[in-house]
Scaffold this active site. Structure first.
Site, PDB file in Angstrom:
ATOM      1  N   LYS A  28      15.897  -1.707   6.250  1.00  0.00           N
ATOM      2  CA  LYS A  28      16.979  -1.188   5.497  1.00  0.00           C
ATOM      3  C   LYS A  28      18.407  -1.558   5.402  1.00  0.00           C
ATOM      4  O   LYS A  28      18.951  -1.924   4.557  1.00  0.00           O
ATOM      5  CB  LYS A  28      16.874   0.373   5.888  1.00  0.00           C
ATOM      6  N   ARG A  98      20.799   6.729   9.720  1.00  0.00           N
ATOM      7  CA  ARG A  98      19.432   6.483   9.194  1.00  0.00           C
ATOM      8  C   ARG A  98      18.573   5.460   9.957  1.00  0.00           C
ATOM      9  O   ARG A  98      19.114   4.651  10.394  1.00  0.00           O
ATOM     10  CB  ARG A  98      19.651   5.977   7.692  1.00  0.00           C
ATOM     11  N   GLY A 107       9.305   7.542   5.987  1.00  0.00           N
ATOM     12  CA  GLY A 107       8.964   8.924   6.386  1.00  0.00           C
ATOM     13  C   GLY A 107       8.785   9.227   8.111  1.00  0.00           C
ATOM     14  O   GLY A 107       8.712  10.577   8.225  1.00  0.00           O
ATOM     15  N   MET A 109      10.338   8.016  10.579  1.00  0.00           N
ATOM     16  CA  MET A 109      11.274   8.380  11.674  1.00  0.00           C
ATOM     17  C   MET A 109      12.401   9.339  11.024  1.00  0.00           C
ATOM     18  O   MET A 109      12.066   9.849   9.913  1.00  0.00           O
ATOM     19  CB  MET A 109      12.007   7.220  11.875  1.00  0.00           C
ATOM     20  N   ARG A 365      13.634  -1.998  -0.983  1.00  0.00           N
ATOM     21  CA  ARG A 365      12.568  -2.668  -0.050  1.00  0.00           C
ATOM     22  C   ARG A 365      11.366  -3.184  -1.115  1.00  0.00           C
ATOM     23  O   ARG A 365      11.255  -2.377  -1.984  1.00  0.00           O
ATOM     24  CB  ARG A 365      12.290  -1.672   0.963  1.00  0.00           C
ATOM     25  N   HIS A 483       5.426  11.413  -0.171  1.00  0.00           N
ATOM     26  CA  HIS A 483       4.893  11.016   0.968  1.00  0.00           C
ATOM     27  C   HIS A 483       3.490  10.319   1.067  1.00  0.00           C
ATOM     28  O   HIS A 483       3.036   9.411   1.187  1.00  0.00           O
ATOM     29  CB  HIS A 483       4.956  11.918   2.198  1.00  0.00           C
ATOM     30  N   ARG A 589     -30.872 -14.114   9.563  1.00  0.00           N
ATOM     31  CA  ARG A 589     -31.274 -13.538  10.938  1.00  0.00           C
ATOM     32  C   ARG A 589     -32.835 -13.596  10.603  1.00  0.00           C
ATOM     33  O   ARG A 589     -33.176 -12.612  10.149  1.00  0.00           O
ATOM     34  CB  ARG A 589     -30.823 -12.357  11.435  1.00  0.00           C
ATOM     35  N   SER A 795     -22.290 -23.249  15.478  1.00  0.00           N
ATOM     36  CA  SER A 795     -21.898 -21.813  14.636  1.00  0.00           C
ATOM     37  C   SER A 795     -21.417 -20.897  15.718  1.00  0.00           C
ATOM     38  O   SER A 795     -22.244 -20.559  16.477  1.00  0.00           O
ATOM     39  CB  SER A 795     -22.730 -21.233  13.881  1.00  0.00           C
ATOM     40  N   GLY A 797     -20.971 -17.795  17.479  1.00  0.00           N
ATOM     41  CA  GLY A 797     -21.396 -16.410  17.478  1.00  0.00           C
ATOM     42  C   GLY A 797     -20.300 -15.443  18.111  1.00  0.00           C
ATOM     43  O   GLY A 797     -20.496 -15.213  19.370  1.00  0.00           O
ATOM     44  N   THR A 798     -19.185 -15.063  17.505  1.00  0.00           N
ATOM     45  CA  THR A 798     -18.053 -14.531  18.331  1.00  0.00           C
ATOM     46  C   THR A 798     -18.143 -13.011  18.823  1.00  0.00           C
ATOM     47  O   THR A 798     -17.479 -12.438  19.542  1.00  0.00           O
ATOM     48  CB  THR A 798     -16.720 -14.623  17.572  1.00  0.00           C
ATOM     49  N   ASN A 799     -19.509 -12.451  18.235  1.00  0.00           N
ATOM     50  CA  ASN A 799     -19.734 -11.149  18.723  1.00  0.00           C
ATOM     51  C   ASN A 799     -20.264 -11.054  20.316  1.00  0.00           C
ATOM     52  O   ASN A 799     -19.564 -10.609  21.023  1.00  0.00           O
ATOM     53  CB  ASN A 799     -20.815 -10.378  17.784  1.00  0.00           C
ATOM     54  N   ASP A 800     -21.058 -11.986  20.672  1.00  0.00           N
ATOM     55  CA  ASP A 800     -21.650 -12.318  21.581  1.00  0.00           C
ATOM     56  C   ASP A 800     -20.572 -12.744  22.636  1.00  0.00           C
ATOM     57  O   ASP A 800     -20.476 -12.446  23.791  1.00  0.00           O
ATOM     58  CB  ASP A 800     -23.070 -12.891  21.826  1.00  0.00           C
ATOM     59  N   CYS A 862     -19.945 -17.123  12.734  1.00  0.00           N
ATOM     60  CA  CYS A 862     -20.960 -16.348  11.838  1.00  0.00           C
ATOM     61  C   CYS A 862     -20.808 -14.899  12.538  1.00  0.00           C
ATOM     62  O   CYS A 862     -21.618 -14.071  11.972  1.00  0.00           O
ATOM     63  CB  CYS A 862     -22.279 -16.861  11.862  1.00  0.00           C
ATOM     64  N   TYR A 882     -16.128 -23.775   7.982  1.00  0.00           N
ATOM     65  CA  TYR A 882     -16.302 -22.759   6.974  1.00  0.00           C
ATOM     66  C   TYR A 882     -16.396 -21.403   7.953  1.00  0.00           C
ATOM     67  O   TYR A 882     -16.464 -21.555   9.200  1.00  0.00           O
ATOM     68  CB  TYR A 882     -17.646 -22.744   6.474  1.00  0.00           C
TER      69      TYR A 882
HETATM   70  P1  ADP Z   1      13.691   7.473   5.284  1.00  0.00           P
HETATM   71  O1  ADP Z   1      13.706   5.916   5.570  1.00  0.00           O
HETATM   72  O2  ADP Z   1      12.737   8.378   5.608  1.00  0.00           O
HETATM   73  O3  ADP Z   1      13.481   7.166   3.497  1.00  0.00           O
HETATM   74  P2  ADP Z   1      16.398   7.098   4.775  1.00  0.00           P
HETATM   75  O4  ADP Z   1      17.294   6.866   5.834  1.00  0.00           O
HETATM   76  O5  ADP Z   1      16.192   6.485   3.537  1.00  0.00           O
HETATM   77  O6  ADP Z   1      15.104   7.735   5.423  1.00  0.00           O
HETATM   78  O7  ADP Z   1      16.893   8.627   4.340  1.00  0.00           O
HETATM   79  C1  ADP Z   1      16.649   9.639   3.779  1.00  0.00           C
HETATM   80  C2  ADP Z   1      17.215  10.239   2.593  1.00  0.00           C
HETATM   81  O8  ADP Z   1      18.562  10.396   2.618  1.00  0.00           O
HETATM   82  C3  ADP Z   1      17.156   9.259   1.435  1.00  0.00           C
HETATM   83  O9  ADP Z   1      16.606   9.952   0.256  1.00  0.00           O
HETATM   84  C4  ADP Z   1      18.249   8.578   1.507  1.00  0.00           C
HETATM   85  O10 ADP Z   1      18.485   8.147  -0.134  1.00  0.00           O
HETATM   86  C5  ADP Z   1      19.182   9.691   1.711  1.00  0.00           C
HETATM   87  N1  ADP Z   1      20.507   9.134   2.220  1.00  0.00           N
HETATM   88  C6  ADP Z   1      20.589   8.491   3.262  1.00  0.00           C
HETATM   89  N2  ADP Z   1      21.610   8.075   3.461  1.00  0.00           N
HETATM   90  C7  ADP Z   1      22.506   8.498   2.616  1.00  0.00           C
HETATM   91  C8  ADP Z   1      24.009   8.305   2.282  1.00  0.00           C
HETATM   92  N3  ADP Z   1      24.835   7.656   3.097  1.00  0.00           N
HETATM   93  N4  ADP Z   1      24.315   9.278   1.179  1.00  0.00           N
HETATM   94  C9  ADP Z   1      23.649   9.871   0.656  1.00  0.00           C
HETATM   95  N5  ADP Z   1      22.284  10.001   0.660  1.00  0.00           N
HETATM   96  C10 ADP Z   1      21.750   9.238   1.613  1.00  0.00           C
HETATM   97 MG    MG Z   2      14.576   5.621   2.369  1.00  0.00          MG
HETATM   98 MG    MG Z   3     -26.035 -13.385  19.700  1.00  0.00          MG
END
Ligand code: ADP
Ligand code: MG
Ligand code: MG
Length: 907
Positions: A28, A98, A107, A109, A365, A483, A589, A795, A797-800, A862, A882
């Protein structure tokens, strides 16, 4: 340490960091910096590096000494750009704190918004904006997030189910809405919000025993510590386990000036994908909400609006699109979409906020996508000239092919099926399973071996384990950017969200729809590609030959140098594997003809052979068995044609084949002309304490040369006969479980004798074949130079080999492996992913030694590892010729081999 830089600024058209610095700044932070440098409007802020997180955990949750001063200086820059000050009573600047790891963990963290609102700054912000409703809305959100994230979760408080502070505050909010007759959050009056915020604070104090902090700086650093703590939150940890993200990475933190989507009807917030993440279609795709703040869209508080006219669906077609509601902003956003795709040359997942008619970008991202979308986007972007062939090949992960080859619901069965609901197609393919209503139940039922569909009102990050355990996910609420959809797309798991007509009762464990009721354990079928939910079990079919897939795999095949074979014993499997692109059989086999359908007669004869009391009896039984063995080998050799087929001589301990039932035993005794007691005695003799390391593999051939003779004769005669019919075939004779050169010489003498006999019987000079061995015992690796003097191929035989290297019994690993993974004593199951540090060293040693005495030694693998991408990469890197894997894994291995060649070129 003193000169280390812990804080990186961004905003105002410049940035200290850039997108390549993800390890330090998190995904981010690196991309916020990049966008700022590109001149895209990004609220200014600064990033605390992942090194701060590492330090934090290494030093008893404290910070480097220089951090605070660095952060203050960075805050001063933000204040300068914004023209307001953090904590200033007349014109306060608010911040968000953030999380942001190297690799995105949607979502998993925490984030705290609106940091800096307190009794001293509230009046100033109201005076400045003239919008008390907005200010109190922001305030009550801050209290909710802060009490939940900082005061409860980070403090390690684990409330009873449903009694979390956030849920308690949510219920207060619901009450206010009910009492005031408000339809949605956005309608609540300023007065009610103000009262609510006061109520919230009292509740927080009552439940958590502490005051909500009324000081901006305390909020800022409280939020910072809590976000670092969220790296080790339960959800984040379990997500990392599933995704294989190392615990040491740590998260960065972005402290960023707030922009407000909740300032009124000219304000909004949204999320979008630059292309459709489910299908790959080149259409800008997203959702937005007017007068709302960030989390609202993702959390599903209200049904979000569609981004544009093109991408409306059943759930949101009645709502105005951003394109219509704010055409100028939409144009600007669309231009940024194009700019970002050109810049990153990949589909982006973006967050934006509109404050008083002004657009701000909050995140970009690389977007998660289904396998289907990955394939389609790669091929589209290649033809658009955005990326080259190699990049296109890298864009589809080998594991995603699984999904492309995955079964879908049979359209014919769908036509007459009982369609009970429609939702959004959030994750592809079809799934049939028994419904359960909680993540815990999903995990529990799956452990019992049941196939389950997880049904939820909507999912949240806490459900991640249960989602993993289910074959499909169905929710009544939620959208494509929500989510469940995000996570399932990442996994390529069948998922339907927003099936709004379903009345889901998770407490009563039932779904009601159109007067019908489906309870826990009932079977439903999901078509995740079209968003259709059916009652009962529908049949599945294989995804049809998709011409784009064929083209894509052609590119991969052009690139790779590692060949891909398959493990197969029957003509049917061989044909399937050829369809999937197998270039040979790496493991046939022999013993497989004694299992399953049609095996009764040969199995009986094999048993007769095993129970024989003398060599002559044994030879007589082998003569009877011979035609079956030759027939089976010939059939598969015939299907494979010019492709090589490695046939492994009998491997398992003979005792495995001794019949258990009295009835079968007496039939066998009769055939051998002995009584039951004598048969029991002979069976008893075969019993071993530790059969895995007992009388098996080459050891059988050493003590019973006639068993080896019979098999080699079958292979060579099958080959001559096929060739005399003008058919190509290339058998490779493989001796298993060897550790010593002398064992192989012993067996080679037999092979030579039989070869001569076959040649004279058929009047030919030679029956072309290779003689080689399976390398699956550490001693064989360590003496591979000697062994290679006798054999023409290895060949692995990486299981054994894994079993012997770790001293883990493959069959009993279930008792302790889960604990090893939980405690990260092992990062992954070594039977799934080849352990480069141990087994890998043995393999590399064996290859070096083997080629030192026989430079043209042919080498393959194998074991199960032959179809696992990370292990395939290793096989490529150590110079194997292979890999061999089960038929369905062949495309995965082909693509993994291409990736390996791109990332580690080999000539
Ligand atoms: P996550 O990784 O869970 O998406 P974010 O850090 O992106 O967490 O933030 C969660 C929400 O808060 C997102 O929708 C983001 O756009 C909003 N948000 C984060 N920082 C700001 C900011 N500076 N101003 C307005 N909205 C924000
Ligand atoms: Mg986000
Ligand atoms: Mg064997």
């Amino acid at each position: 340490m003193s000169d280390a830089k812990f804080v990186y600024s961004f905003g105002g058209g410049t940035a200290d960091g850039k997108s390549e610095m993800k390890n330090l700044l998190g995904g981010k932070g690196a991309n916020l910096a990049e966008m700022a440098s590109l001149g895209i409007p990004v609220p200014p802020g600064y990033t605390l590096t992942t090194e701060v997180c590492t330090y934090f955990y290494d030093h008893d949750r404290t910070y480097p000494a220089t951090l605070e001063a660095e952060a203050d200086a960075a805050m001063a820059k933000v204040e300068e750009i914004m023209g307001t000050k953090f904590g200033d009573p007349t014109d306060p600047l608010l911040m968000s704190v953030r999380s942001g790891a190297r690799s995105s963990m949607p979502g998993m963290m925490e984030t705290v918004l609106n940091v800096g609102l307190c009794s001293s700054t509230i009046p100033g912000l109201i005076a400045k904006t003239g919008n008390p409703r907005f200010v109190y809305d922001a305030y009550r959100r801050l209290i909710m997030m802060y009490s939940d994230v900082v005061m409860e979760k980070a403090a390690g408080i684990e409330p009873e189910e449903g009694q979390g502070i956030r849920q308690q505050l949510d219920r207060m909010l619901e009450e206010v809405k009910e009492k005031g007759g408000y339809a949605s959050d956005a309608d609540i009056s300023a007065e009610d919000l103000e009262k609510l915020a006061e109520g919230f604070k009292a509740k927080v104090k009552g439940v958590l025993g502490k005051d909500f902090p009324d000081d901006p700086r305390e909020q800022l650093w409280g939020g910072t510590g809590a976000v670092f703590c969220s790296w080790n939150g339960e959800r984040a940890v379990s997500y990392r386990r599933i995704e294989g993200i190392p615990d040491e990475w740590g998260t960065a933190i972005n402290v960023q000036a707030m922009v407000f989507g909740n300032m009124g009807d000219d304000s909004a917030t949204g999320v979008a994908f630059t292309r459709n993440p489910a299908t790959g279609e080149n259409k800008f795709y997203g959702e937005w909400l007017a007068n709302a703040q960030g989390e609202d869209v993702v959390a599903g508080i209200r049904t979000p609006n569609p981004l544009n006219e093109d991408t409306k669906n059943d759930q949101n077609e009645h709502l105005p699109s951003l394109q219509v509601a704010m055409p100028e902003i939409y144009e600007q956003l669309f231009a940024i979409r194009n700019q970002l795709e050109d810049h990153y040359t990949d589909m982006q997942d973006i967050e934006f906020t509109i404050q008083d008619g002004r657009l701000w970008m909050l995140q970009t991202r690389v977007g998660k996508r289904t396998g289907t979308a990955a394939l389609n986007m790669a091929m589209d972007m290649l033809s658009e000239g955005l990326i080259d062939k190699q990049t296109a090949v890298l864009r589809v992960k080998p594991e995603q092919l699984d999904e492309l080859l995955h079964p879908i619901v049979d359209p014919a069965a769908e036509a007459s099926a009982d369609l009970i609901a429609k939702g959004l197609p959030a994750g592809p393919g079809g799934a049939v399973g028994q419904i359960v209503f909680s993540a815990d139940d999903a995990v529990k039922w799956a452990k019992e071996g049941k196939t389950v569909l997880l049904v939820r009102e909507e999912t949240n990050p806490e459900d991640v384990e249960g989602m993993r355990a289910s074959v499909g996910i169905l929710t009544a609420r939620g959208g494509m950017t929500r989510h469940a959809a995000l996570v399932c797309r990442g996994w390529g798991k069948c998922c339907i969200v927003g099936a709004g007509t379903l009345d889901i009762d998770v407490i009563g464990k039932k779904i009601e729809v159109d007067g019908k009721v489906f309870s826990e354990g009932d079977v439903l079928t999901l078509n995740g590609t079209r968003g259709l939910v059916f009652a009962g079990e529908l049949s599945m079919i294989d995804a049809t030959e998709n011409p784009r897939f064929v083209d894509f795999m052609k590119f991969a095949d052009e690139i790779r140098v590692l060949k891909v074979r398959t493990n197969a014993e029957t003509p049917d499997d061989a044909r399937t594997a050829i369809d999937f692109g197998a270039e040979g059989i790496g493991l046939f086999r022999t013993e497989h003809m004694f299992y399953g359908t049609g095996s009764e007669e040969p199995l009986f004869l094999l048993r007769k052979m095993i129970m024989s009391g003398s060599e002559s009896e044994r030879r007589a039984a082998l003569d009877e068995l011979y035609p079956f063995v030759k027939r089976d080998m010939k059939a598969t050799l015939d299907v494979m044609g010019e492709r090589p087929v490695t046939i492994r001589l009998l491997d398992p301990p003979l005792h495995e084949f001794v019949p258990q039932s009295a009835d079968e035993r007496s039939k066998l005794a009769e055939a051998l002309g002995i009584d039951a007691a004598e048969l029991d005695r002979r069976a008893e003799e075969l019993h071993e304490m530790n059969p895995m390391m007992g009388h098996r593999g080459v050891r059988l051939g050493v003590t019973f040369p006639e068993i080896t003779e019979m098999q080699i004769r079958a292979i060579l005669e099958a080959a001559v006969e096929l060739r005399q019919d003008s058919k190509a075939c290339f058998p490779e004779i493989m001796v298993p479980v060897t550790g010593m050169k002398a064992e192989l010489e012993d067996q080679l003498a037999i092979a030579k004798k039989i070869h001569a006999e076959v040649c004279s019987k058929y009047g030919v000079d030679d029956v072309e074949h290779l003689y080689g061995t399976m390398i699956e015992i550490p001693r064989a690796c360590l003496t591979a130079d000697e062994i290679a003097e006798t054999v023409e191929f290895f060949s692995f035989g990486t299981n054994d080999l894994t079993q012997m290297t770790f001293g883990f019994s493959r069959d009993d690993i279930g008792g302790f492996l889960p604990d090893y993974l939980d405690k990260t004593i092992l990062p992954v199951d070594p039977f799934q992913v080849l352990d480069r540090d141990s087994v890998g060293v043995l393999v590399a040693t064996a290859i070096d030694k083997g080629r030192s005495t026989r430079p043209d030694l042919k080498i393959g693998i194998c074991g199960e590892h032959g179809g696992e991408p990370n292990s395939v990469e290793f096989c490529h890197m150590v110079g194997m010729d292979y890999v061999s894997c089960s038929p369905y894994r062949v495309p995965v291995a082909r693509l993994a081999a291409a990736h390996a060649q791109i990332n580690h070129p080999r000539t």
